[in-house]
Design an enzyme around this catalytic site. Structure first.
Site, PDB file in Angstrom:
ATOM      1  N   CYS A 214      -4.388   0.914  -2.216  1.00  0.00           N
ATOM      2  CA  CYS A 214      -4.225  -0.340  -1.484  1.00  0.00           C
ATOM      3  C   CYS A 214      -3.227  -1.250  -2.201  1.00  0.00           C
ATOM      4  CB  CYS A 214      -5.551  -1.093  -1.409  1.00  0.00           C
ATOM      5  SG  CYS A 214      -6.833  -0.263  -0.461  1.00  0.00           S
TER       6      CYS A 214
ATOM      7  N   GLU B  15      -3.458  -4.374  -2.935  1.00  0.00           N
ATOM      8  CA  GLU B  15      -4.074  -5.246  -3.944  1.00  0.00           C
ATOM      9  C   GLU B  15      -4.114  -4.558  -5.303  1.00  0.00           C
ATOM     10  OE1 GLU B  15      -5.137  -4.576  -0.907  1.00  0.00           O
ATOM     11  OE2 GLU B  15      -6.643  -5.996  -0.220  1.00  0.00           O
TER      12      GLU B  15
ATOM     13  N   GLU C 213       0.478   5.304   0.591  1.00  0.00           N
ATOM     14  CA  GLU C 213      -0.421   6.351   1.068  1.00  0.00           C
ATOM     15  C   GLU C 213       0.035   7.732   0.602  1.00  0.00           C
ATOM     16  OE1 GLU C 213      -0.742   5.689   5.322  1.00  0.00           O
ATOM     17  OE2 GLU C 213      -1.939   3.869   4.988  1.00  0.00           O
TER      18      GLU C 213
ATOM     19  N   ASN D 137       0.833  -1.205   0.000  1.00  0.00           N
ATOM     20  CA  ASN D 137       0.000   0.000   0.000  1.00  0.00           C
ATOM     21  C   ASN D 137       0.865   1.252   0.000  1.00  0.00           C
ATOM     22  OD1 ASN D 137       0.582  -0.943   2.683  1.00  0.00           O
ATOM     23  ND2 ASN D 137      -0.954   0.428   3.530  1.00  0.00           N
TER      24      ASN D 137
ATOM     25  N   CYS E  28     -11.204  -2.375  -3.986  1.00  0.00           N
ATOM     26  CA  CYS E  28     -10.318  -3.456  -4.454  1.00  0.00           C
ATOM     27  C   CYS E  28     -11.144  -4.627  -4.975  1.00  0.00           C
ATOM     28  CB  CYS E  28      -9.384  -3.923  -3.338  1.00  0.00           C
ATOM     29  SG  CYS E  28      -8.038  -2.772  -3.043  1.00  0.00           S
TER      30      CYS E  28
ATOM     31  N   CYS F 278     -10.984  -4.065   0.687  1.00  0.00           N
ATOM     32  CA  CYS F 278     -12.005  -3.012   0.674  1.00  0.00           C
ATOM     33  C   CYS F 278     -12.881  -3.149  -0.573  1.00  0.00           C
ATOM     34  CB  CYS F 278     -11.356  -1.634   0.734  1.00  0.00           C
ATOM     35  SG  CYS F 278     -10.649  -1.085  -0.840  1.00  0.00           S
TER      36      CYS F 278
HETATM   37  N1  THU Z   1      -5.209  -1.309   2.772  1.00  0.00           N
HETATM   38  C1  THU Z   1      -4.745  -2.152   1.808  1.00  0.00           C
HETATM   39  O1  THU Z   1      -3.676  -1.923   1.217  1.00  0.00           O
HETATM   40  N2  THU Z   1      -5.475  -3.248   1.521  1.00  0.00           N
HETATM   41  C2  THU Z   1      -6.628  -3.607   2.160  1.00  0.00           C
HETATM   42  O2  THU Z   1      -7.211  -4.635   1.845  1.00  0.00           O
HETATM   43  C3  THU Z   1      -7.186  -2.752   3.206  1.00  0.00           C
HETATM   44  C4  THU Z   1      -6.450  -1.505   3.488  1.00  0.00           C
HETATM   45  C5  THU Z   1      -4.409  -0.125   3.109  1.00  0.00           C
HETATM   46  C6  THU Z   1      -4.999   1.198   2.714  1.00  0.00           C
HETATM   47  C7  THU Z   1      -4.316   2.117   3.700  1.00  0.00           C
HETATM   48  O3  THU Z   1      -3.032   2.444   3.209  1.00  0.00           O
HETATM   49  C8  THU Z   1      -4.140   1.259   4.941  1.00  0.00           C
HETATM   50  O4  THU Z   1      -4.218  -0.079   4.496  1.00  0.00           O
HETATM   51  C9  THU Z   1      -5.176   1.509   6.023  1.00  0.00           C
HETATM   52  O5  THU Z   1      -6.441   1.368   5.553  1.00  0.00           O
END
Ligand code: THU
Length: 157
Positions: free
Chosen positions: A72, A74, A63, A61, A114, A111
């Site tokens: 994310c 995925e 940010e 991920n 995704c 989420c």
């Molecule tokens: N996140 C993912 O990368 N994948 C998921 O399935 C759920 C959430 C990340 C998004 C954000 O950077 C952090 O996790 C917190 O939500």
């Protein structure tokens, strides 16, 4: 008339019970989770796309201070796969996470955004793929199609 749906999945108490090649996916996912850029959530997610060719595509991920601009793990891995291996077929998507955002016994379930991308990827390749989700206490669930994670998705019913 009342209807219902049922969703098949496998559950393992630990990913260490998986086949050796599936354990490699989990290990690679934990390795790539180290590259997460997650200063805001401190939640480090790693994702591995296993292609039929055996190639592994890794994502974490990423940010951003403008929160919705982040992505994310995925989707990082799936979009990289679409860009770099457009003709290849995905066999498995494996996702792991480390961080206090989730209790250790909770599965990292993707989420909604995704899931939408996972589904279209599956429709596009015209072949289902496995989705392997791991909790921080090693529990593992394997789904057999992105459709199972997004029933009644837009345009599919
Ligand atoms: N996140 C993912 O990368 N994948 C998921 O399935 C759920 C959430 C990340 C998004 C954000 O950077 C952090 O996790 C917190 O939500």
């Amino acid at each position: 008339m009342k209807n219902h749906i049922s969703i098949p999945y496998d559950h393992y108490d630990s990913w260490r019970e998986l086949s050796e090649s599936d354990q490699v996916l989990v290990q690679k996912a934990y390795q790539i989770a180290e590259t997460a850029y997650a200063p805001y959530s401190e939640f480090h997610v790693g994702s591995v796309v296993e292609l039929m060719s055996g190639e592994l595509v890794l994502g974490s991920n990423q940010e951003n201070i403008a929160f919705p601009s982040g992505l994310c793990a995925e989707r990082v891995a799936l979009f990289y796969t679409g860009a770099n291996f457009p003709q290849e077929v995905i066999k498995t998507l494996c996702v792991v996470a480390k961080g206090e955002l989730l209790p250790v016994d909770k599965l990292l379930t993707p989420c909604g955004a995704c899931r939408q991308v996972m589904l279209e990827t599956e429709i596009r390749q015209n072949q289902t793929y496995r989705i392997m989700l791991i909790s921080q206490n090693e529990q593992t669930v394997i789904f057999y199609s992105a459709k199972d994670l997004l029933p009644f998705a837009f345009g599919t019913v």
